[in-house]
Design a protein around this motif. Sequence first.
Motif, PDB file in Angstrom:
ATOM      1  N   PRO A 208       4.034  -9.515  -4.862  1.00  0.00           N
ATOM      2  CA  PRO A 208       3.160  -9.026  -3.788  1.00  0.00           C
ATOM      3  C   PRO A 208       1.684  -9.212  -4.103  1.00  0.00           C
ATOM      4  CG  PRO A 208       4.939  -7.467  -4.201  1.00  0.00           C
ATOM      5  CD  PRO A 208       5.014  -8.507  -5.290  1.00  0.00           C
ATOM      6  N   ALA A 209       1.331  -9.224  -5.379  1.00  0.00           N
ATOM      7  CA  ALA A 209      -0.072  -9.399  -5.752  1.00  0.00           C
ATOM      8  C   ALA A 209      -0.627 -10.733  -5.264  1.00  0.00           C
ATOM      9  CB  ALA A 209      -0.222  -9.293  -7.272  1.00  0.00           C
ATOM     10  N   ARG A 210       0.251 -11.713  -4.989  1.00  0.00           N
ATOM     11  CA  ARG A 210      -0.203 -12.994  -4.447  1.00  0.00           C
ATOM     12  C   ARG A 210      -0.902 -12.832  -3.105  1.00  0.00           C
ATOM     13  NH1 ARG A 210       2.253 -17.278  -2.880  1.00  0.00           N
ATOM     14  NH2 ARG A 210       3.997 -16.196  -1.919  1.00  0.00           N
ATOM     15  N   PHE A 211      -0.593 -11.731  -2.415  1.00  0.00           N
ATOM     16  CA  PHE A 211      -1.137 -11.528  -1.079  1.00  0.00           C
ATOM     17  C   PHE A 211      -2.461 -10.773  -1.095  1.00  0.00           C
ATOM     18  CE2 PHE A 211       3.069 -12.877  -0.289  1.00  0.00           C
ATOM     19  CZ  PHE A 211       3.141 -13.333   1.025  1.00  0.00           C
ATOM     20  N   ALA A 212      -2.880 -10.312  -2.262  1.00  0.00           N
ATOM     21  CA  ALA A 212      -4.159  -9.587  -2.336  1.00  0.00           C
ATOM     22  C   ALA A 212      -5.328 -10.440  -1.840  1.00  0.00           C
ATOM     23  CB  ALA A 212      -4.399  -9.089  -3.756  1.00  0.00           C
ATOM     24  N   SER A 304      -2.311  -3.065  -4.963  1.00  0.00           N
ATOM     25  CA  SER A 304      -2.848  -4.413  -5.171  1.00  0.00           C
ATOM     26  C   SER A 304      -3.376  -5.017  -3.872  1.00  0.00           C
ATOM     27  CB  SER A 304      -1.777  -5.331  -5.780  1.00  0.00           C
ATOM     28  OG  SER A 304      -0.733  -5.582  -4.863  1.00  0.00           O
ATOM     29  N   ILE A 305      -2.775  -4.633  -2.759  1.00  0.00           N
ATOM     30  CA  ILE A 305      -3.151  -5.210  -1.468  1.00  0.00           C
ATOM     31  C   ILE A 305      -4.153  -4.340  -0.724  1.00  0.00           C
ATOM     32  CG2 ILE A 305      -2.185  -5.732   0.834  1.00  0.00           C
ATOM     33  CD1 ILE A 305       0.350  -6.661  -0.747  1.00  0.00           C
ATOM     34  N   GLU A 341       2.764  10.600  -4.431  1.00  0.00           N
ATOM     35  CA  GLU A 341       2.250  11.206  -5.664  1.00  0.00           C
ATOM     36  C   GLU A 341       1.504  10.179  -6.503  1.00  0.00           C
ATOM     37  OE1 GLU A 341       5.075  12.217  -9.001  1.00  0.00           O
ATOM     38  OE2 GLU A 341       4.534  14.252  -8.376  1.00  0.00           O
ATOM     39  N   LEU A 342       2.102   8.993  -6.661  1.00  0.00           N
ATOM     40  CA  LEU A 342       1.479   7.940  -7.465  1.00  0.00           C
ATOM     41  C   LEU A 342       0.168   7.465  -6.844  1.00  0.00           C
ATOM     42  CD1 LEU A 342       4.714   5.909  -8.263  1.00  0.00           C
ATOM     43  CD2 LEU A 342       3.331   7.153  -9.936  1.00  0.00           C
ATOM     44  N   LEU A 343       0.154   7.302  -5.526  1.00  0.00           N
ATOM     45  CA  LEU A 343      -1.066   6.853  -4.861  1.00  0.00           C
ATOM     46  C   LEU A 343      -2.144   7.924  -4.888  1.00  0.00           C
ATOM     47  CD1 LEU A 343       0.475   4.978  -1.788  1.00  0.00           C
ATOM     48  CD2 LEU A 343      -0.527   3.960  -3.847  1.00  0.00           C
ATOM     49  N   ALA A 344      -1.737   9.180  -4.785  1.00  0.00           N
ATOM     50  CA  ALA A 344      -2.718  10.269  -4.840  1.00  0.00           C
ATOM     51  C   ALA A 344      -3.381  10.324  -6.210  1.00  0.00           C
ATOM     52  CB  ALA A 344      -2.036  11.596  -4.518  1.00  0.00           C
TER      53      ALA A 344
END
Length: 380
Positions: A208-212, A304-305, A341-344
């Motif tokens: 998915p990081a390819r789409f950043a 990443s995006i 939780e991780l995003l917070a």
Amino acid sequence: MPRQYEFGLDTFGDVTAGPDGAPLPHAQVLRNVVDEAVLADRLGLDFFGIGEHHRHEFAVSAPDVVLAAIASRTERIHLGSAVTVLSSDDPVRVFQRFSTLDAVSNGRAEVILGRGSFIESFPLFGYDLSQYQELFEEKLQLFAALLTQEPVTWAGTLRPPLTDQLVYPPVEHGRLKTWVGVGGSPESVVRAANYGLPLVLAIIGGSPARFAPLADLYRRALEQFGHDPQPIAVHSPGLIAETDAAALDTLWPHYEVIINRIGRERGWGPATRAHFEAEASEHGALYAGSPETVAQKIAAAMRSIGATRFDLKYSNGTLPHEVMSESIERYATQVVPRVRELLAEQDDAEPDAAEPDAAEPDARAGSDASATPADAPPAS
């Protein structure tokens, strides 16, 4: 201020296997899709998207009709397409169908517009494939004009013109939430930005990081076109089971069937278990594993995006309804809370980060369209 994140589900109404292993009738698959959406609503998920296809592997050819049935049995979940193949439809009728859905759902309708990764709708509805690009460009231009809900005067080359035309029913409050789904081309990303429409990135293979960089291009293009920031969503396939091994062993035979069936049409080599497991690994785009594994991958991809919505494409080939329902429950009750939780934690560590708008919809990146592990993505 904490960012707002949303989590949804997508399906194409894949024709699934019954208890005896035989394919279920399309009618039963459609009824099961409605039940799956009702479950998603009960569990508190934010969005339920249904893709449009016109071939025997998928039961849904009229997403708005199925979504209207779901609207009558749900209360809060937003309902939309994933995607609507605008190239082979009429923009006025698409707007009318989804503004009607918005009315009967009390303001919960969304539409994701794309070109589609399959071509069956073009001969079915009498469109010339040689005009694939022009059809989408022109129809998206008209659809964007309809979103203003003011009299439209418009002329193109592939459809009769409109003169001071109002389209009914109007959306009751505000305007119809409209996204553009893309499969990974810079041109598609810039097109979405040109109209100031939110973006769905269909990521069905590779990191998915390819789409950043595409997400960054979209944000820069929005600014250059003079539009406000817009949300970005990610659409990717997956399955949640009790353990990583259970998820992979359960999904693989169904994934293999759909990949190989479509691969024969497109000239791909046979699917291999090694490639499948690579896609399910830390840096792949297949979200198959235990709740913790999948939560970590989703959070990493969204970070990443810079995405504020993630839609799990939970139907994959002939995967049975009961297995999908269990996966939906784990996604809603274990994965989504953990991702939040991780995003917070990251948001708290970056107090000065600009707050994006809330999301309200491949290594095989390519065509713009709705996606399965085997076909290309929601589209532009």
